[in-house]
Design an enzyme around this catalytic site. Sequence first.
Site, PDB file in Angstrom:
ATOM      1  N   PRO A  99      58.744  -0.972  22.730  1.00 25.13           N
ATOM      2  CA  PRO A  99      59.363  -0.696  23.772  1.00 25.13           C
ATOM      3  C   PRO A  99      58.224   0.198  24.777  1.00 25.13           C
ATOM      4  CG  PRO A  99      60.135   0.691  22.061  1.00 25.13           C
ATOM      5  CD  PRO A  99      59.686  -0.396  21.579  1.00 25.13           C
ATOM      6  N   GLU A 100      58.389   0.010  25.906  1.00 18.86           N
ATOM      7  CA  GLU A 100      57.360   0.762  26.916  1.00 18.86           C
ATOM      8  C   GLU A 100      58.088   1.322  27.880  1.00 18.86           C
ATOM      9  OE1 GLU A 100      54.440  -2.298  28.334  1.00 18.86           O
ATOM     10  OE2 GLU A 100      54.797  -3.384  26.173  1.00 18.86           O
ATOM     11  N   LYS A 124      56.473   7.089  27.157  1.00 15.01           N
ATOM     12  CA  LYS A 124      57.128   6.673  25.968  1.00 15.01           C
ATOM     13  C   LYS A 124      57.857   7.666  25.109  1.00 15.01           C
ATOM     14  CE  LYS A 124      53.734   2.942  25.965  1.00 15.01           C
ATOM     15  NZ  LYS A 124      52.890   2.401  25.355  1.00 15.01           N
ATOM     16  N   ARG A 158      44.996  -6.833  19.033  1.00 16.51           N
ATOM     17  CA  ARG A 158      46.354  -7.005  19.545  1.00 16.51           C
ATOM     18  C   ARG A 158      46.071  -8.212  20.623  1.00 16.51           C
ATOM     19  NH1 ARG A 158      47.868  -1.891  21.602  1.00 16.51           N
ATOM     20  NH2 ARG A 158      46.750  -1.005  19.702  1.00 16.51           N
TER      21      ARG A 158
END
Length: 292
Positions: A2-3, A61, A281
């Site tokens: 989630p951002e 966040k 990433r």
Amino acid sequence: MPELPEVEVVRAGLEPAIVGARITSVQVLDPRSLKRHNALRGDFVGMLTGATVLSAERRGKFMWFPLDTGDALVTHLGMSGQVLLRAVDGAPDRHLRIQLMVSHPVHGELAINFVDQRIFGSMAVDELIQQQIGKPGSPSRTVPSQAAHIALDPLDADFDDDAFVGALRKKSTGVKRALLDQNLISGIGNIYADESLWASRLHGEKPGDALSLAKARELLAEVRSVLTKALAEGGTSFDAQYVNVNGASGYFSHSLNAYGQQGKPCARCGTELRRVTFMNRGSHFCPRCQRR
DNA sequence: CCTCACACCTGGGTGC
DNA sequence: TGCACCCAGGTGTGAG
């Protein structure tokens, strides 16, 4: 993952059910989910039980829920966290780590389930502190101490565009790393970083101090555009029935131009999109539009 | 102060 | 079928 848009959807979904609710009991099923709770200030369960929630806030966040005790319940979803509103007699959720039972004057008895497969997320009770942040002349704000170092997000009215652009253009590090630096600008994660870079035709490893003023401003504008669009889609796909609040419902994949799109043609030029590993990433980009 | 590598986690997927 | 391994990535910490 989630951002900002996903977290905001969760916050907004929880708000009507949690504000005004009294916490009647708390069960911690996995203490690892309390890693951001400072036990020296008090016991998590004890500090919550009997407290009433006053509002639902967010920065980047981080979400938090100020309490009538003066502290706040702080929630970070990490990689895989969800906050699920359930009926008190509902079936148990997989990966349930913390459960709050609340009593709401309108909605009655509810279970608030903090579910988190990978345990990168957390709940904590933290003190609220006063802070001066944002554009010059912005009003002082209240924030949990553990989120005080987090910058405002670019959708915040007090976000200081000039300060961000100036700081970005002084960084020798890659612009993607800068976008992911929550001390500089908050709310952006790997997905929306890649989307914003694609939209502004920037390679993530291009140093911040190599950006022109105009390009840095363009990037910020694209960040806003990407986040706003995602938020709007999240808002429309969000089930209005609050008991179905589900933090995993984000990821509006139909609108992604870069993230996870390796092997597909660039929507702008048709060149095959690539994926490389950067900063441990995945980074997704168009090798033609986004030159280093 | 700045930069960056790494630890923290689980489970779905893959290769043998 | 089983098992070892890889991969997803937000954040905090500590080294350099």
